[in-house]
Design a protein around this motif. Sequence first.
Motif, PDB file in Angstrom:
ATOM      1  N   GLY A  81      11.614 -40.209  15.572  1.00 51.15           N
ATOM      2  CA  GLY A  81      12.411 -40.717  16.672  1.00 51.15           C
ATOM      3  C   GLY A  81      12.190 -39.995  18.009  1.00 51.15           C
ATOM      4  O   GLY A  81      11.192 -39.332  18.204  1.00 51.15           O
ATOM      5  N   ASN A 115       9.922 -37.684  24.695  1.00 56.32           N
ATOM      6  CA  ASN A 115       8.975 -38.711  25.141  1.00 56.32           C
ATOM      7  C   ASN A 115       8.883 -38.678  26.658  1.00 56.32           C
ATOM      8  O   ASN A 115       9.914 -38.635  27.324  1.00 56.32           O
ATOM      9  CB  ASN A 115       9.484 -40.102  24.747  1.00 56.32           C
ATOM     10  CG  ASN A 115       9.195 -40.431  23.313  1.00 56.32           C
ATOM     11  OD1 ASN A 115       9.157 -39.535  22.497  1.00 56.32           O
ATOM     12  ND2 ASN A 115       8.995 -41.687  23.019  1.00 56.32           N
ATOM     13  N   GLN A 140       0.154 -38.518  24.037  1.00 54.06           N
ATOM     14  CA  GLN A 140      -0.718 -39.450  23.281  1.00 54.06           C
ATOM     15  C   GLN A 140      -2.061 -39.765  23.919  1.00 54.06           C
ATOM     16  O   GLN A 140      -3.051 -39.852  23.219  1.00 54.06           O
ATOM     17  CB  GLN A 140       0.000 -40.772  22.926  1.00 54.06           C
ATOM     18  CG  GLN A 140       1.458 -40.679  22.503  1.00 54.06           C
ATOM     19  CD  GLN A 140       1.764 -39.715  21.359  1.00 54.06           C
ATOM     20  OE1 GLN A 140       0.892 -39.007  20.906  1.00 54.06           O
ATOM     21  NE2 GLN A 140       2.997 -39.657  20.921  1.00 54.06           N
ATOM     22  N   ARG A 152       2.817 -47.467  24.523  1.00 49.59           N
ATOM     23  CA  ARG A 152       3.724 -46.462  25.076  1.00 49.59           C
ATOM     24  C   ARG A 152       4.450 -46.990  26.309  1.00 49.59           C
ATOM     25  O   ARG A 152       3.940 -47.855  27.026  1.00 49.59           O
ATOM     26  CB  ARG A 152       2.934 -45.201  25.437  1.00 49.59           C
ATOM     27  CG  ARG A 152       2.212 -44.599  24.270  1.00 49.59           C
ATOM     28  CD  ARG A 152       3.145 -44.100  23.203  1.00 49.59           C
ATOM     29  NE  ARG A 152       3.890 -42.931  23.640  1.00 49.59           N
ATOM     30  CZ  ARG A 152       4.701 -42.217  22.855  1.00 49.59           C
ATOM     31  NH1 ARG A 152       4.889 -42.579  21.598  1.00 49.59           N
ATOM     32  NH2 ARG A 152       5.338 -41.173  23.326  1.00 49.59           N
ATOM     33  N   ASP A 176       1.385 -33.720  22.375  1.00 50.47           N
ATOM     34  CA  ASP A 176       0.603 -34.433  21.352  1.00 50.47           C
ATOM     35  C   ASP A 176      -0.365 -35.406  22.013  1.00 50.47           C
ATOM     36  O   ASP A 176       0.005 -36.093  22.971  1.00 50.47           O
ATOM     37  CB  ASP A 176       1.504 -35.321  20.470  1.00 50.47           C
ATOM     38  CG  ASP A 176       2.567 -34.567  19.709  1.00 50.47           C
ATOM     39  OD1 ASP A 176       2.534 -33.335  19.704  1.00 50.47           O
ATOM     40  OD2 ASP A 176       3.428 -35.249  19.118  1.00 50.47           O
ATOM     41  N   THR A 210      -4.094 -42.774  12.624  1.00 55.99           N
ATOM     42  CA  THR A 210      -4.143 -43.279  11.247  1.00 55.99           C
ATOM     43  C   THR A 210      -3.454 -44.645  11.223  1.00 55.99           C
ATOM     44  O   THR A 210      -2.502 -44.887  11.967  1.00 55.99           O
ATOM     45  CB  THR A 210      -3.450 -42.331  10.250  1.00 55.99           C
ATOM     46  OG1 THR A 210      -2.122 -42.079  10.704  1.00 55.99           O
ATOM     47  CG2 THR A 210      -4.179 -41.010  10.122  1.00 55.99           C
TER      48      THR A 210
HETATM   49  C1  SAM Z   1       7.366 -38.677  15.230  1.00 53.13           C
HETATM   50  S1  SAM Z   1       6.421 -38.654  16.619  1.00 53.13           S
HETATM   51  C2  SAM Z   1       7.694 -38.033  17.662  1.00 53.13           C
HETATM   52  C3  SAM Z   1       7.317 -37.842  19.081  1.00 53.13           C
HETATM   53  C4  SAM Z   1       7.909 -38.775  20.077  1.00 53.13           C
HETATM   54  N1  SAM Z   1       8.749 -39.765  19.545  1.00 53.13           N
HETATM   55  C5  SAM Z   1       6.787 -39.487  20.789  1.00 53.13           C
HETATM   56  O1  SAM Z   1       6.211 -40.410  20.239  1.00 53.13           O
HETATM   57  O2  SAM Z   1       6.531 -39.130  21.923  1.00 53.13           O
HETATM   58  C6  SAM Z   1       5.331 -37.286  16.420  1.00 53.13           C
HETATM   59  C7  SAM Z   1       3.890 -37.528  16.744  1.00 53.13           C
HETATM   60  O3  SAM Z   1       3.235 -38.131  15.654  1.00 53.13           O
HETATM   61  C8  SAM Z   1       2.033 -38.707  16.130  1.00 53.13           C
HETATM   62  N2  SAM Z   1       1.808 -39.961  15.401  1.00 53.13           N
HETATM   63  C9  SAM Z   1       2.733 -40.855  14.992  1.00 53.13           C
HETATM   64  N3  SAM Z   1       2.132 -41.867  14.317  1.00 53.13           N
HETATM   65  C10 SAM Z   1       0.791 -41.608  14.312  1.00 53.13           C
HETATM   66  C11 SAM Z   1      -0.363 -42.282  13.781  1.00 53.13           C
HETATM   67  N4  SAM Z   1      -0.265 -43.429  13.121  1.00 53.13           N
HETATM   68  N5  SAM Z   1      -1.576 -41.709  13.956  1.00 53.13           N
HETATM   69  C12 SAM Z   1      -1.692 -40.530  14.606  1.00 53.13           C
HETATM   70  N6  SAM Z   1      -0.648 -39.870  15.144  1.00 53.13           N
HETATM   71  C13 SAM Z   1       0.590 -40.389  15.001  1.00 53.13           C
HETATM   72  C14 SAM Z   1       2.195 -38.910  17.625  1.00 53.13           C
HETATM   73  O4  SAM Z   1       1.285 -38.100  18.315  1.00 53.13           O
HETATM   74  C15 SAM Z   1       3.614 -38.449  17.883  1.00 53.13           C
HETATM   75  O5  SAM Z   1       3.753 -37.784  19.111  1.00 53.13           O
END
Ligand code: SAM
Length: 397
Positions: A81, A115, A140, A152, A176, A210
Amino acid sequence: MTVVPLDIRPSMGSDLSDPGFGIYVHWPFCAAKCPYCDFNSHVRHQPVDQPRFVQAFLKEMATMRRLTGSRSVTSIFMGGGTPSLMAPETVDAILNGIARHWHVPDGIEITMEANPSSVEAERFRGYRAAGVNRVSLGVQALNDRDLKFLGRLHDVADALKAIRLARDIFPRMSFDLIYARPNQTVAEWDRELKEAVSYAVDHLSLYQLTIEEGTPFYGLHKAGKLVVPDGEQSAVLYEATQEITERENMPAYEVSNHARPGAESRHNLTYWRYGDYVGIGPGAHGRLTTGGAKIATATERKPEGWLELVEAQGHGMIDQELLEREAQADELLLMGLRLKEGVDLARWQMLSGRDPDPDREQFLIEHGFIERLGNSRLRCTPAGMLILDAVVADLAC
Ligand SMILES: C[S@@+](CC[C@H](N)C(=O)[O-])C[C@H]1O[C@@H](n2cnc3c(N)ncnc32)[C@H](O)[C@@H]1O
Ligand code: SF4
């Protein structure tokens, strides 16, 4: 850009014998659902009743405290989240609740995910005043085309604004990026990553995209409408990532996590070193030692269902599994081989009651996938990291 001096204690995360004790709190809401994401995140078109969630978090903490007994916390992590959708008062109440239930020493790492689309200076200052000392931003990508493709809500200008603000307000910050996007070339990623490193403070999480079952990307991928880099191209991108970050003194300490020495995430190290952590909130997982046994906990994923369970019974746990020693040994291996420091073999032997199978170990060493660090630790080589799941499966069974 004013950069606040880093608050990194040399001992943070450097004692390999202490996996630590972390508290994870899950905030399960997002402003929009990204098409690649299968995390437990939900979009609500009505305002979320944050005071009601606070009461439920506090109640669930009390139950978890009964399970763990009194302990000293080494890190707190608010993940999602999108935790940056929480009001600062909500964050303050959560952190005060944790400090009422466990011992929280001054200056421990307290991280919050944010975010770039929900970042405002006032809120960031409020989180800082509540005790948050580290922010992890979901940037991202650093080009608008790919941010759009990833669904996004922010653009590059928003991301840079959020990075600047985080650097000004918090002693530590990470962000990230997702790479191995469709048609991404090594040259493009090389440029983007170098730019990212120039904005980074002490930590970066670099994830390969992924394709997760049940997401819109999964459907598109299956229908042949979304093509991601194949194994070979992904390996080339991965290797370029290692080279660039090493050159910039931000080497990987885990498959996808990079830090300046001493700035590793204390909280994530607890997961990978197979320490205990409490999981609070919808869909949170935990690993706890209680009454001399190690248990795995999991809570109800649906936010409203979790609320009702907590209000009725004091916690939202739907699963409490006793982990036999063999299962703990497997988990220790699964987590520890993700780390550059590798796995403590004595601990693994104590849990599994055996040595690694000598033939399998020899085979993996000869093929350059694992290596021994002296007699006491086993780790993956960079080639082994690329096929980590296979290495773990080979050694675990
Ligand atoms: C649970 S998210 C929380 C961060 C925040 N909600 C955001 O998106 O900015 C944690 C991180 O997991 C990574 N992530 C989520 N799904 C992904 C996927 N299918 N492949 C690669 N990275 C993923 C993203 O980089 C994300 O920032
Ligand atoms: S990637 Fe982050 S913002 Fe997007 S849906 Fe997942 S948790 Fe929410």
